[in-house]
Scaffold this motif. Sequence first.
Motif, PDB file in Angstrom:
ATOM      1  N   SER A  14      28.469  47.827  45.266  1.00 58.71           N
ATOM      2  CA  SER A  14      27.303  47.643  46.283  1.00 58.71           C
ATOM      3  C   SER A  14      27.576  46.524  47.215  1.00 58.71           C
ATOM      4  O   SER A  14      26.962  46.441  48.165  1.00 58.71           O
ATOM      5  CB  SER A  14      25.915  47.300  45.480  1.00 58.71           C
ATOM      6  N   SER A  15      28.672  45.822  47.053  1.00 60.64           N
ATOM      7  CA  SER A  15      29.175  44.987  48.133  1.00 60.64           C
ATOM      8  C   SER A  15      29.467  45.602  49.513  1.00 60.64           C
ATOM      9  O   SER A  15      29.780  46.822  49.327  1.00 60.64           O
ATOM     10  CB  SER A  15      30.481  44.251  47.635  1.00 60.64           C
ATOM     11  N   MET A  20      33.909  42.816  49.901  1.00 57.41           N
ATOM     12  CA  MET A  20      35.222  43.447  48.979  1.00 57.41           C
ATOM     13  C   MET A  20      36.434  42.907  49.618  1.00 57.41           C
ATOM     14  O   MET A  20      37.265  42.523  48.733  1.00 57.41           O
ATOM     15  CB  MET A  20      35.028  45.004  49.185  1.00 57.41           C
ATOM     16  N   GLU A  21      36.673  42.947  50.910  1.00 56.34           N
ATOM     17  CA  GLU A  21      38.060  42.409  51.090  1.00 56.34           C
ATOM     18  C   GLU A  21      38.355  40.709  51.013  1.00 56.34           C
ATOM     19  O   GLU A  21      39.133  40.429  50.772  1.00 56.34           O
ATOM     20  CB  GLU A  21      38.354  42.580  52.743  1.00 56.34           C
ATOM     21  N   SER A  22      37.074  40.121  51.094  1.00 52.75           N
ATOM     22  CA  SER A  22      37.269  38.876  51.004  1.00 52.75           C
ATOM     23  C   SER A  22      37.369  38.356  49.587  1.00 52.75           C
ATOM     24  O   SER A  22      37.993  37.503  48.958  1.00 52.75           O
ATOM     25  CB  SER A  22      35.903  38.008  51.317  1.00 52.75           C
ATOM     26  N   GLN A  23      36.613  39.127  48.652  1.00 51.03           N
ATOM     27  CA  GLN A  23      37.001  38.892  47.090  1.00 51.03           C
ATOM     28  C   GLN A  23      38.476  39.409  46.814  1.00 51.03           C
ATOM     29  O   GLN A  23      38.957  38.546  45.859  1.00 51.03           O
ATOM     30  CB  GLN A  23      36.035  40.030  46.460  1.00 51.03           C
ATOM     31  N   GLN A  24      39.065  40.260  47.602  1.00 51.15           N
ATOM     32  CA  GLN A  24      40.479  40.683  47.025  1.00 51.15           C
ATOM     33  C   GLN A  24      41.282  39.382  47.459  1.00 51.15           C
ATOM     34  O   GLN A  24      42.221  39.269  46.747  1.00 51.15           O
ATOM     35  CB  GLN A  24      40.744  42.005  47.734  1.00 51.15           C
ATOM     36  N   ARG A  25      40.965  38.903  48.553  1.00 55.04           N
ATOM     37  CA  ARG A  25      41.786  37.770  48.555  1.00 55.04           C
ATOM     38  C   ARG A  25      41.749  36.572  48.128  1.00 55.04           C
ATOM     39  O   ARG A  25      42.637  35.890  47.689  1.00 55.04           O
ATOM     40  CB  ARG A  25      41.366  37.173  50.384  1.00 55.04           C
ATOM     41  N   ARG A 149      45.898  43.311  50.888  1.00 56.81           N
ATOM     42  CA  ARG A 149      45.687  41.973  50.347  1.00 56.81           C
ATOM     43  C   ARG A 149      45.988  41.491  49.105  1.00 56.81           C
ATOM     44  O   ARG A 149      45.493  40.501  48.535  1.00 56.81           O
ATOM     45  CB  ARG A 149      43.950  41.801  50.496  1.00 56.81           C
ATOM     46  N   GLN A 150      47.158  42.269  48.712  1.00 50.98           N
ATOM     47  CA  GLN A 150      47.930  41.727  47.671  1.00 50.98           C
ATOM     48  C   GLN A 150      46.957  41.837  46.299  1.00 50.98           C
ATOM     49  O   GLN A 150      47.050  41.251  45.214  1.00 50.98           O
ATOM     50  CB  GLN A 150      48.523  40.208  47.584  1.00 50.98           C
ATOM     51  N   ALA A 151      45.953  42.725  46.069  1.00 49.46           N
ATOM     52  CA  ALA A 151      45.092  42.981  45.193  1.00 49.46           C
ATOM     53  C   ALA A 151      44.720  44.013  44.865  1.00 49.46           C
ATOM     54  O   ALA A 151      43.473  44.557  45.122  1.00 49.46           O
ATOM     55  CB  ALA A 151      43.766  41.881  45.308  1.00 49.46           C
ATOM     56  N   GLY A 152      45.775  45.002  44.593  1.00 48.84           N
ATOM     57  CA  GLY A 152      45.327  46.461  44.202  1.00 48.84           C
ATOM     58  C   GLY A 152      44.737  46.459  42.874  1.00 48.84           C
ATOM     59  O   GLY A 152      44.312  45.429  42.326  1.00 48.84           O
ATOM     60  N   ILE A 153      44.373  47.535  42.223  1.00 47.90           N
ATOM     61  CA  ILE A 153      43.457  47.697  41.070  1.00 47.90           C
ATOM     62  C   ILE A 153      44.157  46.985  39.850  1.00 47.90           C
ATOM     63  O   ILE A 153      43.312  46.464  38.877  1.00 47.90           O
ATOM     64  CB  ILE A 153      43.285  49.251  40.734  1.00 47.90           C
TER      65      ILE A 153
END
Length: 271
Positions: A14-15, A20-25, A149-153
């Motif tokens: 729901s983000s 989402m992109e900020s969380q991945q960083r 963003r160096q944060a895949g699944i």
Amino acid sequence: MPSISQPDLVPDASSTRAEMESQQREIAALATFEDRFSFDARRITNPLEAASADKPLEAASTDGTQPIIAGVDQSFLLESEPERALSAIVAMRDGEVLERVYAVTPLEIPYIPGLLAFREGGPILKAMTNLSVEPDLYLFDGSGRIHYRQAGIATHIGVVLDVPAIGVAKSLLCGDPADSLEGLAPGTRVPIEANARVDAPEGTVLGYAVQTRQYESGTRSINPLYVSPGHRVGPETAADLAFGLAAEYKLPEPIRLADRYATTAKREYRA
């Protein structure tokens, strides 16, 4: 299932995209792209060499036992309403299957390149709650550090659970191969380096293109896999493990069996 170490980073479909992109960083900053695990990865051997040399396929842990390695794969029930994901996990030890589990959950968002964890991470975590064993290493059908963003699944779930994780992708999401990938011989690995599309200094080694199998004839060519550290595994070790766990097929055996089990589980679920 391992306990959730970072509950605030559990994928939330729901983000907003910006969230989402900020969380991945944030996840990438928390991730450890170097070896931090309890088993001895130096004992990983290519299965063909292991068979001839009578060596173990998998590395022993520090207490002398073989590690439990889990493959994670996804299938989809796209004809259902709402569309659903079927997340399959196969846990193995010393080449033997210990457990197969799956879970079916609704898909909340469409596929968006780079945001796969927010589409499939929740279903995967749900399937993990059905595990009675606790894997020492997870192999994901998807990317780890080879990601915008160096944060895949593999990185996202690895950090959330604080477990060693590796991403094994069939296609290259981003980054540049340091050399040609055409017709590589089995065992060859080519660095995948960060480019302008990646939140990392250009030239950073994100992972490797790993050629696990190749046709003997030169008329056809098998593409390499794109292997990258998810969490608590370095890029070189991730490549070693992916190659060492690929038996007679292109994919590492835990992921190959998870993919096959997902097909079986889909039939069981529909029955």
